[in-house]
Design an enzyme around this catalytic site. Structure first.
Site, short mmCIF file in Angstrom:
data_model
loop_
_atom_site.label_atom_id
_atom_site.label_comp_id
_atom_site.label_asym_id
_atom_site.label_seq_id
_atom_site.Cartn_x
_atom_site.Cartn_y
_atom_site.Cartn_z
N ARG A 125 0.82 -1.21 0.00
CA ARG A 125 0.00 0.00 0.00
C ARG A 125 0.86 1.26 0.00
NH1 ARG A 125 -4.68 -1.91 4.21
NH2 ARG A 125 -5.98 -2.92 2.65
N LYS A 185 -19.22 -17.62 0.92
CA LYS A 185 -20.65 -17.46 1.15
C LYS A 185 -21.37 -16.71 0.04
CE LYS A 185 -20.43 -17.66 6.11
NZ LYS A 185 -20.54 -16.92 7.35
N GLY A 190 -12.88 -4.09 0.43
CA GLY A 190 -14.28 -3.69 0.59
C GLY A 190 -14.72 -2.62 -0.40
N GLY A 210 -10.20 -9.72 -1.59
CA GLY A 210 -9.12 -10.27 -0.76
C GLY A 210 -8.52 -11.60 -1.17
P1 AMP Z 1 -14.71 -15.00 0.66
O1 AMP Z 1 -14.05 -14.18 1.72
O2 AMP Z 1 -16.19 -15.06 0.76
O3 AMP Z 1 -14.24 -14.62 -0.73
O4 AMP Z 1 -14.27 -16.51 0.94
C1 AMP Z 1 -12.94 -16.95 0.82
C2 AMP Z 1 -12.81 -18.24 1.58
O5 AMP Z 1 -13.70 -19.20 1.04
C3 AMP Z 1 -11.44 -18.87 1.52
O6 AMP Z 1 -10.86 -18.79 2.78
C4 AMP Z 1 -11.71 -20.30 1.11
O7 AMP Z 1 -10.99 -21.23 1.88
C5 AMP Z 1 -13.19 -20.46 1.36
N1 AMP Z 1 -13.77 -21.52 0.52
C6 AMP Z 1 -13.70 -21.64 -0.81
N2 AMP Z 1 -14.31 -22.77 -1.22
C7 AMP Z 1 -14.78 -23.38 -0.13
C8 AMP Z 1 -15.50 -24.61 0.10
N3 AMP Z 1 -15.84 -25.40 -0.93
N4 AMP Z 1 -15.81 -24.92 1.35
C9 AMP Z 1 -15.47 -24.11 2.38
N5 AMP Z 1 -14.80 -22.96 2.23
C10 AMP Z 1 -14.45 -22.58 0.99
#
Ligand code: AMP
Length: 396
Positions: free
Chosen positions: A35, A198, A377, A354
């Site tokens: 950064r 999610k 974000g 991220g």
């Molecule tokens: P996000 O912050 O929503 O972009 O989520 C990123 C996180 O999703 C990472 O730490 C991954 O390990 C997790 N992730 C990706 N695929 C899966 C999965 N099939 N089951 C559980 N966690 C997951």
């Protein structure tokens, strides 16, 4: 769009909001200097043009008063080194020391102000506080994309005091230009690849992109909410039960809008959430407990690759699997490589958010895609279609 390329700075004091919110350890070493490094071209351009620079930033989450561990003085040695000149430091971002040091600043000199968040007025967007900051400079530059989604005193309110002399620095301008290459001027076919844990955190992005993309590829943990919605058996895979109906709506919406929605047909399964678990590949629609899907499978990779190869614009946010564990990183790595190949073949590719940014760095492919967003974000809110206060304040 007013950027620092549209102004001259000779004998001007230029107040720049930067994002120096870097990780600092107990020995005061900076963990990741990206950064700081990113702002050097903006600062250098102004200094070389005969301006003096006053830098302001936040660091960490102080509780509303000074805290030694969040002092910006810890970054002074590194900043001086990068700029190749000494950097003065005001131990308060407003008040006498800031005023005196800013007042006597000469062309070519740099002053760093103490952490803005030592005042709770900063995050409140307090007008009087913003006015005190504004009094330090003749011109205002916002180069802190990471906080552009906040209407804080230094990121948005302060701009009101510089109606004709407010502008973007290179970090901000590059983010806007590159994000707009996807959101406003995408060459078709335009494909968005969304992964991560999610679906609940990605709904607004999906809704906004649905009106823009030709293809929407879903991976990561959130694919199982879609597979459940489509009637599949997902075993012990991650699921957001409350969002199954919404996933059904998204499937229907894609159909009605003519967006090709790609859900992974196969998955890499594990019998526990561990890198040491037993592992096998199967259909993503017939998973039995205790098995869970932790990555997309090889058939999914091949299918997605065909879409990627035919796309002219590709936006990627979120890993395809639990890429932090070696056994479940193949899908994420495959997509990263597919994006690099697409870039070489002339597509515009943008990676943001991220974990996909972490992934592209992990595979040393950051230089092989068109743009890697720095914005966390702020970037997510921008692709949700929101107006970011830090951007609006300059454009108004
Ligand atoms: P996000 O912050 O929503 O972009 O989520 C990123 C996180 O999703 C990472 O730490 C991954 O390990 C997790 N992730 C990706 N695929 C899966 C999965 N099939 N089951 C559980 N966690 C997951």
């Amino acid at each position: 769009m007013q950027t620092i390329d549209n102004f001259t700075f000779k004998n001007k004091k230029v107040l720049i909001r930067v994002d120096f919110n870097v990780p600092i350890d107990a020995q005061n070493n900076i963990g990741d200097t990206n950064r700081i490094d990113a702002t050097i071209p903006t600062i250098t351009r102004i200094l070389n043009d005969g301006g003096a620079v006053i830098l302001m930033s936040h660091l960490g989450r102080p509780k509303g008063g000074p805290e030694e561990k969040f002092s910006l003085k810890h970054i002074l040695p590194y900043l001086s080194l990068k700029l190749g000149r000494p950097v003065k430091f005001a131990d308060d971002c407003i008040g006498l020391s800031a005023k005196d040091l800013a007042g006597s600043l000469q062309s070519g000199e740099v002053l760093l102000l103490e952490n803005l968040r030592f005042y709770k007025e900063e995050e409140k967007g307090d007008r009087e506080f913003a006015q005190k900051l504004a009094a330090l400079g003749d011109m205002y530059v916002n180069d802190a994309f990471g906080t552009a989604h906040r209407a804080h005193a230094s990121t948005a309110i302060v701009a009101d005091f510089f109606p004709d002399t407010k502008m973007f620095g290179y970090v901000m301008a590059n983010e806007i230009i590159n994000l707009d290459k996807c959101l406003k001027e995408a060459k078709r076919p335009f494909t968005a690849i969304l992964g991560g844990a999610k679906v609940s955190t990605k709904i607004e992005i999906i809704n906004h992109l649905m009106d823009k993309v030709d293809n929407l590829i879903i991976g990561g943990g959130m694919m199982f909410t879609f597979i459940k919605a489509l009637g599949g058996e997902i075993g012990a895979s991650m699921i957001e039960e409350d969002f199954v109906e919404l996933a059904k709506d998204i499937v229907a919406k894609a159909k009605s809008k003519g967006v090709n929605l790609y859900i992974p047909p196969d998955a890499v399964l594990a019998d526990a959430f561990s890198n040491d678990a037993n592992k096998r590949t199967s259909s993503a629609y017939e998973i039995q407990v205790p098995w869970m899907g932790l990555d997309i499978g090889p058939a999914s990779c091949q299918k997605f690759n065909l879409v990627i190869e035919q796309s002219k614009t590709i936006l990627w946010n979120g890993p395809m699997g639990v890429f932090e564990m070696n056994n479940y990183e193949a899908g994420t790595r495959f997509i990263a490589l597919a994006l690099a190949r697409a870039t070489e073949n002339g597509a515009f590719t943008l990676v943001g958010g991220g974990d996909s940014v972490a992934a592209i760095h992990k595979y040393n492919l950051a230089e092989k895609v068109s743009y890697v967003s720095t914005g966390g974000g702020a970037m997510l809110e921008y692709i949700e279609g929101k107006q970011l206060p830090g951007i609006s304040a300059i454009l108004d």
